[in-house]
Write a protein that holds these residues in place. Structure first.
Motif, PDB file in Angstrom:
ATOM      1  N   LEU A  17     -36.381  16.937  21.840  1.00  0.00           N
ATOM      2  CA  LEU A  17     -37.509  16.244  21.225  1.00  0.00           C
ATOM      3  C   LEU A  17     -38.006  17.000  20.000  1.00  0.00           C
ATOM      4  O   LEU A  17     -38.308  16.402  18.959  1.00  0.00           O
ATOM      5  CB  LEU A  17     -38.657  16.071  22.229  1.00  0.00           C
ATOM      6  N   GLU A  18     -38.093  18.314  20.121  1.00  0.00           N
ATOM      7  CA  GLU A  18     -38.535  19.134  18.985  1.00  0.00           C
ATOM      8  C   GLU A  18     -37.496  19.153  17.874  1.00  0.00           C
ATOM      9  O   GLU A  18     -37.832  19.376  16.716  1.00  0.00           O
ATOM     10  CB  GLU A  18     -38.853  20.553  19.449  1.00  0.00           C
ATOM     11  N   GLY A  19     -36.239  18.909  18.230  1.00  0.00           N
ATOM     12  CA  GLY A  19     -35.166  18.867  17.239  1.00  0.00           C
ATOM     13  C   GLY A  19     -35.100  17.551  16.474  1.00  0.00           C
ATOM     14  O   GLY A  19     -34.227  17.359  15.639  1.00  0.00           O
ATOM     15  N   GLY A  20     -35.999  16.612  16.800  1.00  0.00           N
ATOM     16  CA  GLY A  20     -36.052  15.370  16.061  1.00  0.00           C
ATOM     17  C   GLY A  20     -35.552  14.154  16.816  1.00  0.00           C
ATOM     18  O   GLY A  20     -35.594  13.032  16.295  1.00  0.00           O
ATOM     19  N   MET A  21     -35.093  14.324  18.007  1.00  0.00           N
ATOM     20  CA  MET A  21     -34.615  13.197  18.790  1.00  0.00           C
ATOM     21  C   MET A  21     -35.821  12.394  19.293  1.00  0.00           C
ATOM     22  O   MET A  21     -36.856  12.962  19.616  1.00  0.00           O
ATOM     23  CB  MET A  21     -33.795  13.719  19.982  1.00  0.00           C
ATOM     24  N   SER A  22     -35.685  11.078  19.327  1.00  0.00           N
ATOM     25  CA  SER A  22     -36.780  10.258  19.841  1.00  0.00           C
ATOM     26  C   SER A  22     -36.855  10.402  21.362  1.00  0.00           C
ATOM     27  O   SER A  22     -35.912  10.858  22.018  1.00  0.00           O
ATOM     28  CB  SER A  22     -36.567   8.792  19.473  1.00  0.00           C
ATOM     29  N   THR A  23     -37.995   9.977  21.898  1.00  0.00           N
ATOM     30  CA  THR A  23     -38.191  10.059  23.352  1.00  0.00           C
ATOM     31  C   THR A  23     -37.158   9.209  24.083  1.00  0.00           C
ATOM     32  O   THR A  23     -36.580   9.641  25.082  1.00  0.00           O
ATOM     33  CB  THR A  23     -39.609   9.588  23.723  1.00  0.00           C
ATOM     34  N   ARG A  24     -36.902   8.008  23.573  1.00  0.00           N
ATOM     35  CA  ARG A  24     -35.915   7.122  24.203  1.00  0.00           C
ATOM     36  C   ARG A  24     -34.515   7.728  24.157  1.00  0.00           C
ATOM     37  O   ARG A  24     -33.762   7.661  25.129  1.00  0.00           O
ATOM     38  CB  ARG A  24     -35.899   5.759  23.512  1.00  0.00           C
ATOM     39  N   GLN A  25     -34.156   8.312  23.025  1.00  0.00           N
ATOM     40  CA  GLN A  25     -32.824   8.915  22.895  1.00  0.00           C
ATOM     41  C   GLN A  25     -32.675  10.102  23.845  1.00  0.00           C
ATOM     42  O   GLN A  25     -31.640  10.258  24.498  1.00  0.00           O
ATOM     43  CB  GLN A  25     -32.584   9.372  21.449  1.00  0.00           C
ATOM     44  N   ALA A  26     -33.711  10.948  23.914  1.00  0.00           N
ATOM     45  CA  ALA A  26     -33.653  12.113  24.808  1.00  0.00           C
ATOM     46  C   ALA A  26     -33.559  11.668  26.266  1.00  0.00           C
ATOM     47  O   ALA A  26     -32.792  12.243  27.049  1.00  0.00           O
ATOM     48  CB  ALA A  26     -34.873  12.999  24.590  1.00  0.00           C
ATOM     49  N   ALA A  27     -34.314  10.643  26.615  1.00  0.00           N
ATOM     50  CA  ALA A  27     -34.277  10.144  27.989  1.00  0.00           C
ATOM     51  C   ALA A  27     -32.893   9.607  28.334  1.00  0.00           C
ATOM     52  O   ALA A  27     -32.371   9.866  29.423  1.00  0.00           O
ATOM     53  CB  ALA A  27     -35.338   9.061  28.173  1.00  0.00           C
ATOM     54  N   ALA A  28     -32.293   8.872  27.401  1.00  0.00           N
ATOM     55  CA  ALA A  28     -30.958   8.317  27.651  1.00  0.00           C
ATOM     56  C   ALA A  28     -29.914   9.429  27.722  1.00  0.00           C
ATOM     57  O   ALA A  28     -29.009   9.389  28.565  1.00  0.00           O
ATOM     58  CB  ALA A  28     -30.597   7.321  26.554  1.00  0.00           C
ATOM     59  N   ARG A  29     -30.024  10.410  26.862  1.00  0.00           N
ATOM     60  CA  ARG A  29     -29.039  11.499  26.826  1.00  0.00           C
ATOM     61  C   ARG A  29     -29.059  12.322  28.116  1.00  0.00           C
ATOM     62  O   ARG A  29     -28.012  12.717  28.626  1.00  0.00           O
ATOM     63  CB  ARG A  29     -29.312  12.402  25.630  1.00  0.00           C
ATOM     64  N   PHE A  30     -30.267  12.599  28.638  1.00  0.00           N
ATOM     65  CA  PHE A  30     -30.377  13.462  29.820  1.00  0.00           C
ATOM     66  C   PHE A  30     -30.565  12.673  31.121  1.00  0.00           C
ATOM     67  O   PHE A  30     -30.815  13.258  32.175  1.00  0.00           O
ATOM     68  CB  PHE A  30     -31.532  14.453  29.629  1.00  0.00           C
ATOM     69  N   LEU A  31     -30.456  11.351  31.042  1.00  0.00           N
ATOM     70  CA  LEU A  31     -30.530  10.472  32.214  1.00  0.00           C
ATOM     71  C   LEU A  31     -31.829  10.643  32.998  1.00  0.00           C
ATOM     72  O   LEU A  31     -31.830  10.808  34.229  1.00  0.00           O
ATOM     73  CB  LEU A  31     -29.321  10.689  33.131  1.00  0.00           C
ATOM     74  N   ILE A  32     -32.943  10.618  32.280  1.00  0.00           N
ATOM     75  CA  ILE A  32     -34.257  10.669  32.911  1.00  0.00           C
ATOM     76  C   ILE A  32     -35.076   9.498  32.378  1.00  0.00           C
ATOM     77  O   ILE A  32     -34.649   8.797  31.454  1.00  0.00           O
ATOM     78  CB  ILE A  32     -34.994  12.000  32.625  1.00  0.00           C
ATOM     79  N   GLY A  33     -36.228   9.273  32.938  1.00  0.00           N
ATOM     80  CA  GLY A  33     -37.086   8.187  32.491  1.00  0.00           C
ATOM     81  C   GLY A  33     -37.725   8.478  31.146  1.00  0.00           C
ATOM     82  O   GLY A  33     -37.977   9.639  30.792  1.00  0.00           O
ATOM     83  N   ILE A  34     -38.005   7.426  30.401  1.00  0.00           N
ATOM     84  CA  ILE A  34     -38.643   7.567  29.094  1.00  0.00           C
ATOM     85  C   ILE A  34     -40.026   8.198  29.255  1.00  0.00           C
ATOM     86  O   ILE A  34     -40.407   9.096  28.500  1.00  0.00           O
ATOM     87  CB  ILE A  34     -38.751   6.198  28.393  1.00  0.00           C
ATOM     88  N   ALA A  35     -40.776   7.742  30.245  1.00  0.00           N
ATOM     89  CA  ALA A  35     -42.112   8.289  30.487  1.00  0.00           C
ATOM     90  C   ALA A  35     -42.043   9.767  30.848  1.00  0.00           C
ATOM     91  O   ALA A  35     -42.909  10.557  30.446  1.00  0.00           O
ATOM     92  CB  ALA A  35     -42.804   7.508  31.596  1.00  0.00           C
ATOM     93  N   THR A  36     -41.013  10.154  31.571  1.00  0.00           N
ATOM     94  CA  THR A  36     -40.846  11.558  31.954  1.00  0.00           C
ATOM     95  C   THR A  36     -40.608  12.421  30.725  1.00  0.00           C
ATOM     96  O   THR A  36     -41.231  13.479  30.559  1.00  0.00           O
ATOM     97  CB  THR A  36     -39.673  11.711  32.948  1.00  0.00           C
TER      98      THR A  36
END
Length: 127
Positions: A17-36
């Motif tokens: 997230l700090e590297g510029g990835m959006s919340t949705r992209q980070a959630a999809a990449r690490f297989l966790i919920g967007i809210a998480t």
């Protein structure tokens, strides 16, 4: 109760997230919920850390500080019912609890207690 996600995963998601990835992209990449992912990002910004909060209930009870009062009341009047104890706590100590809280307190302290008010004697069967 489930276990919290690992500290390593939390740190990798926040780094993404700090590297510029959006919340949705980070959630999809690490297989966790967007809210998480969003919550971990907010936690990092507000507290500087993403450690999970301590789980479970804290030990003890609201009634622990009134232990002397409760046990003394039972010594004075051994057949005091749970409802009567709740009423006395509310009237004399301004403590609002339910009967179950008093029962659990007494159980932890090894005390026996009546479950209902005393009944009048029966002529047909012992009570």
């Amino acid at each position: 109760m489930g276990k919290p996600y690992s500290q390593d995963l939390r740190e990798r998601v926040v780094a993404a997230l700090e590297g510029g990835m959006s919340t949705r992209q980070a959630a999809a990449r690490f297989l966790i919920g967007i809210a998480t992912a969003g919550e971990w990002g907010r936690l990092k910004r507000s507290q500087g850390d993403v450690r999970p909060a301590k789980q479970g209930k804290p030990k003890g009870s609201v009634l622990d500080e009134h232990a002397d009062f409760i046990l003394e009341a039972l010594r004075e009047q051994p057949d005091l019912t749970l409802d009567e104890m709740v009423e006395r706590l509310a009237a004399e100590r301004d403590v609002k609890v339910v009967r179950t809280a008093v029962w659990k307190f007494l159980d932890r302290h090894g005390q026996t207690h009546k479950k209902r008010p005393r009944m009048p004697a029966s002529k047909g069967a012992p009570t």
